[in-house]
Design a protein around this motif. Structure first.
Motif, PDB file in Angstrom:
ATOM      1  N   ARG A  49       0.842  -1.195   0.000  1.00  0.00           N
ATOM      2  CA  ARG A  49       0.000   0.000   0.000  1.00  0.00           C
ATOM      3  C   ARG A  49       0.878   1.246   0.000  1.00  0.00           C
ATOM      4  N   SER A  50       0.406   2.281  -0.663  1.00  0.00           N
ATOM      5  CA  SER A  50       1.129   3.547  -0.715  1.00  0.00           C
ATOM      6  C   SER A  50       0.167   4.695  -0.469  1.00  0.00           C
ATOM      7  N   THR A  51       0.684   5.757   0.129  1.00  0.00           N
ATOM      8  CA  THR A  51      -0.063   6.991   0.314  1.00  0.00           C
ATOM      9  C   THR A  51       0.512   8.059  -0.603  1.00  0.00           C
ATOM     10  N   ARG A  52       0.015   9.274  -0.474  1.00  0.00           N
ATOM     11  CA  ARG A  52       0.541  10.369  -1.294  1.00  0.00           C
ATOM     12  C   ARG A  52       2.003  10.650  -0.977  1.00  0.00           C
ATOM     13  N   HIS A  53       2.471  10.199   0.194  1.00  0.00           N
ATOM     14  CA  HIS A  53       3.855  10.446   0.586  1.00  0.00           C
ATOM     15  C   HIS A  53       4.804   9.350   0.118  1.00  0.00           C
ATOM     16  N   GLY A  54       4.295   8.129  -0.008  1.00  0.00           N
ATOM     17  CA  GLY A  54       5.158   7.037  -0.414  1.00  0.00           C
ATOM     18  C   GLY A  54       4.660   5.712   0.120  1.00  0.00           C
ATOM     19  N   PRO A  55       5.474   4.664   0.013  1.00  0.00           N
ATOM     20  CA  PRO A  55       5.043   3.328   0.422  1.00  0.00           C
ATOM     21  C   PRO A  55       4.838   3.231   1.933  1.00  0.00           C
ATOM     22  N   VAL A  56       3.881   2.411   2.312  1.00  0.00           N
ATOM     23  CA  VAL A  56       3.633   2.115   3.726  1.00  0.00           C
ATOM     24  C   VAL A  56       4.630   1.054   4.160  1.00  0.00           C
ATOM     25  N   ILE A  57       5.543   1.428   5.053  1.00  0.00           N
ATOM     26  CA  ILE A  57       6.607   0.507   5.458  1.00  0.00           C
ATOM     27  C   ILE A  57       6.318  -0.160   6.793  1.00  0.00           C
TER      28      ILE A  57
END
Length: 853
Positions: free
Chosen positions: A408-416
């Protein structure tokens, strides 16, 4: 890739032991059959003629006495085709391992033990970014990559398994079903992401500060992370057109809980086993001296990039020459490449030379994303719920079942936070650990949340287009134009040319933040902490022909203190830069190549100048006097044959441990490096600083003198334990030796495997925060762990007079004559010619291979 073998080794051991217990045949297999029968099958043909499909004309490849290929072709296509061919000849195992790292496909080589590492790599999405870069490249860049790819695959067409490299014989015991696949252009581009991670900057320090602020005061944390010293040089000392900078960041207590910080720390460290942990030694030295200071009246340029110790060398030296330079074939360049990537990364062409050191800017931020409690597929943006971007990843496992991963990714980048660490469970409000976490947190956290990573390297932008621009540039203006395309990882770009000019440019995508400085995770559900843009290239620091007549870079602070844009707080503290500048300024005569070599090998330890006088003024136990006497006339040079350096470094290790281990969490015990040098240099001004006190004792408050006496005694005791009472055996080069270990199989835990691929130890001079930067660990011991991965001196008055050396050898094939023939030269600060003229190349050649259509 510095410690990959430890992970892979844990998988190999059981399988290999089964093979060995079969009897004496196992010993014969590893000690005789593999070295004498199997290994030579992979050695490349270097003479004669080979017919190859895909060439446009004949290519001549001369290998000089060090095994370095010099390629001569009539078209750019054939030049890069041949480079791909010779890379595959000498280093395909290295290329194969790197491309599996870059694509998150280690499980395809090494099995189920690498699934978690692959999951994190897939989450970061290096391959997806590289694929986007490939789609966005212009026709010229695509043609370079495709020609190179075709050359690699032309070699693979006729070679497989042990005909490619001895390592495949060992891999066959672990993963008999593994199949080598064709090379692709995207495989080359993923290497840029691996290097960006390896040189990523200061996220580790940001997390460490936030953790330490839980138990130490802001003032104490500032002691451990001091400001850049005012008595050390900056790279660009005057940028008059900009307004004054804001005050430097102040350390304030983080409201993020220890649980979150620990989880983020685990995320950041997830790839350390393959790409090596970040530390402030990873950087480099470079300096250029103008003709007014040299014996020839022309510039000299020196570079030595510092990277983790490994086998084979990270660098592959090569010459790329268009037989006739034309618009269609504009390359005439020599220097150092990466196996797996076309072009020359560091080196020179017929007009200019260039070198790199790492800037280390702050280009990674962590955002806390609020998850919709009614719909876990959504997160909040400015009061509205929006959908996560998702993709499915299938991780193929050799000898096992595929593993499916949803990224999953948000507008900021990947969910780590969904891959590793305790925070992956904290999104569940019914979880007892989550409730405890909420109670301890210092801010109002969402009921459900994830952590996303913003990182400039995840924006499609390959550094290799800039590299190919450097390869062709004919002057400073063209060099700067190419540098404007060098986004990640940001490097200090040093320049010199045959017209007598020297210059410096800092490139890179450096974020401008609307609030904060990226030192701790921040809320992502509003625009309060957004990146508002990047520092324009025109505003990044540069200098051209400075009045001083030299430019020196060593990961130290780049701009002057009044520069308005925030780049990072966490510069190297400038001990190497200060020594380089001092040596240039104090040169007894006009600077020549021999003096540059002396500078490369300079092992002056600035710590000695601070602490030895203090030690000599102490009243020590009489049994310590013989060891103390070795310091009385020490010149502070940590040379390989020095007993004084052995004594001092044993003291220094004990001093850091005795001073700080009682105050800090174990994972943040001091490991050495320039930051600790500066912190200790400041602390000696106050003999009663609270850090001197041992928190484990209650009946006394220790002072500096007490800790220094104890540390000297502890250091001497350690030396006696290691080498006995005979001080003649206390030699720094043996304590600090360099053993070059195969980057994937070299720490397998099976000595027969390690003996196949590892070489050393080689007695080694230098140390931490020293120009001859051979790093070691206060925590793990004195063995060299990172080092000058090559040394290069370019003579702009006579390019054929240039010198160089890299760490191991040109070949990646164990038992080749060129597998480790450079290592003794490197350890002894010796060099070989960096041939430029074709006549010199031919005269020194040991092989002449023609590739014909």
């Amino acid at each position: 890739m510095k410690k990959a073998g430890k992970i892979i080794g844990s998988i190999l051991v059981g399988i290999l032991i089964l093979a060995l217990v079969a009897g004496a045949g196992g010993m014969y297999y590893f000690k005789s059959y593999l070295p004498n029968t199997v290994a030579p099958k992979s050695f490349p043909q270097i003479d004669g003629e080979i017919k190859v499909d895909g060439l446009e004309g004949t290519v001549d490849i001369y290998r000089d006495a060090m095994g370095i290929p010099h390629i001569y072709a009539t078209t750019s296509h054939d030049l890069f085709f041949a480079q791909g061919y010779v890379h595959a000849q000498d280093r395909f195992w290295q290329m194969d391992a790197w491309q599996h790292i870059g694509s998150g496909r280690l499980s395809e080589m090494f099995g189920a033990g690498q699934v978690e590492t692959d999951a994190f790599l897939r989450t970061l999405g290096w391959r997806q970014t590289a694929e986007a870069e490939w789609d966005g490249l212009g026709s010229e860049s695509r043609a370079i990559l495709q020609a190179y790819t075709d050359g690699v695959n032309a070699y693979l067409k006729d070679h497989t398994d042990t005909a490619l490299s001895l390592e495949y014989a060992v891999l066959g015991l672990l993963s008999p079903d593994y199949e080598i696949t064709e090379w692709t252009p995207v495989n080359s581009l993923t290497w840029g992401k691996a290097m960006a991670w390896d040189l990523r900057g200061n996220m580790g320090e940001e997390i460490e500060r936030a953790v330490l602020l839980k138990t130490l005061t802001p003032e104490q944390v500032a002691q451990l992370f001091p400001a850049y010293p005012q008595d050390h040089p900056v790279i660009v000392d005057n940028i008059a057109e900009f307004s004054p900078a804001a005050n430097p960041p102040a350390f304030t207590q983080s409201d993020i809980s220890l649980e979150t910080l620990s989880a983020v720390e685990q995320n950041v460290a997830a790839l350390d086993s393959f790409l090596g942990p970040w530390n402030d030694g990873i950087g480099s030295n470079s300096w250029a001296v103008s003709g007014k200071l040299t014996d020839t009246g022309m510039p000299l340029l020196a570079n030595d990039p510092h990277l983790g110790i490994q086998m084979p060398s990270i660098w592959y030296q090569v010459g790329l020459h268009c037989i006739e330079k034309t618009e269609d074939c504009p390359f005439e360049v020599a220097g150092f490449s990466f196996a797996g990537v076309p072009g020359v990364i560091i080196g020179h062409n017929e007009k200019i030379a260039w070198g790199f050191t790492n800037v280390g800017p702050d280009v990674m931020d962590l955002y806390i994303e609020k998850v919709n409690p009614e719909n876990p597929n959504q997160y909040e943006v400015n009061g509205e719920w929006v959908d996560f971007e998702t993709r499915e990843e299938s991780i193929q496992v050799v000898g096992g079942e595929a593993v499916t991963l949803t990224v999953r990714s948000t507008r900021h980048g990947p969910v780590i936070s969904e891959t590793y660490g305790p925070i992956k469970d904290q999104g569940d409000p019914d979880d007892e650990e989550f409730e405890a976490f909420k109670d301890r947190a210092g801010i109002e956290l969402p009921e459900q949340y994830v952590i996303a990573l913003a990182w400039t390297a995840l924006t499609p932008s390959t550094p290799f287009e800039a590299i190919w621009g450097f390869d062709q540039a004919q002057n400073w203006e063209e060099f700067r134009e190419a540098a404007s395309n060098f986004h990640v990882p940001a490097q200090n770009l040093l320049y010199a040319d045959v017209d007598g000019n020297i210059g410096y440019q800092m490139p890179g995508m450096i974020p401008i933040r609307s609030k904060g400085d990226g030192t701790v995770p921040v809320p992502g559900w509003t625009d309060e902490y957004e990146w508002t843009g990047m520092i324009p290239f025109e505003e990044l620091p540069y200098t051209f022909n400075p009045d001083e007549g030299y430019i020196a870079t060593a990961n130290n602070q780049v701009p002057p203190n009044d520069y308005p844009n925030f780049i990072t707080y966490d510069w190297d503290y400038g001990f190497r830069a200060d020594r380089i500048v001092n040596m240039i300024q104090s040169a007894p005569n006009k600077i020549d190549i021999a003096y540059i070599q002396k500078m490369h090998g300079d092992s002056y330890d600035a710590n000695g100048a601070v602490f030895v006088p203090l030690l000599l003024n102490l009243e020590l136990d009489s049994n310590l006097n013989p060891a103390l006497d070795t310091l009385k006339n020490w010149d502070y040079q940590a040379q390989a044959d020095s007993t004084s350096a052995a004594v001092f470094n044993a003291f220094w290790r004990a001093l850091l441990q005795n001073t700080f281990n009682d105050d800090l969490p174990e994972r943040y015990w001091p490991d050495g490096g320039s930051r600790w040098n500066e912190a200790m240099r400041n602390m000696v001004k106050d003999s009663k600083d609270p850090f001197w006190d041992d928190k484990t004792t209650t009946d006394v408050i220790e002072t500096m003198d007490y800790v220094m006496k104890k540390s000297f005694a502890d250091g001497v005791a350690e030396l006696k334990d290691m080498y006995g009472n005979n001080m003649d055996k206390w030699v720094w080069g043996d304590m600090h030796a360099s053993t070059f270990r195969n980057a994937t199989l070299g720490e397998s835990g099976v000595f027969l495997i390690e003996d196949l691929f590892n070489r050393g130890p080689f007695p080694t001079s230098g140390g931490e925060a020293i120009v001859n930067a051979t790093g070691w660990s206060v925590i793990d011991g004195y063995e060299t762990s990172w080092l000058p991965s090559m040394r290069m001196i370019v003579d702009l008055g006579d390019l054929d007079n240039s010198l160089t050396v890299h760490t191991t050898g040109q070949s990646g094939h164990a038992y080749s004559d060129h597998y480790a023939d450079m290592a003794p030269l490197w350890a002894g600060i010796q060099y070989y010619p960096m041939w430029w003229n074709q006549e010199s190349v031919i005269e020194d050649s040991e092989g002449h291979l023609q590739l014909v259509p």
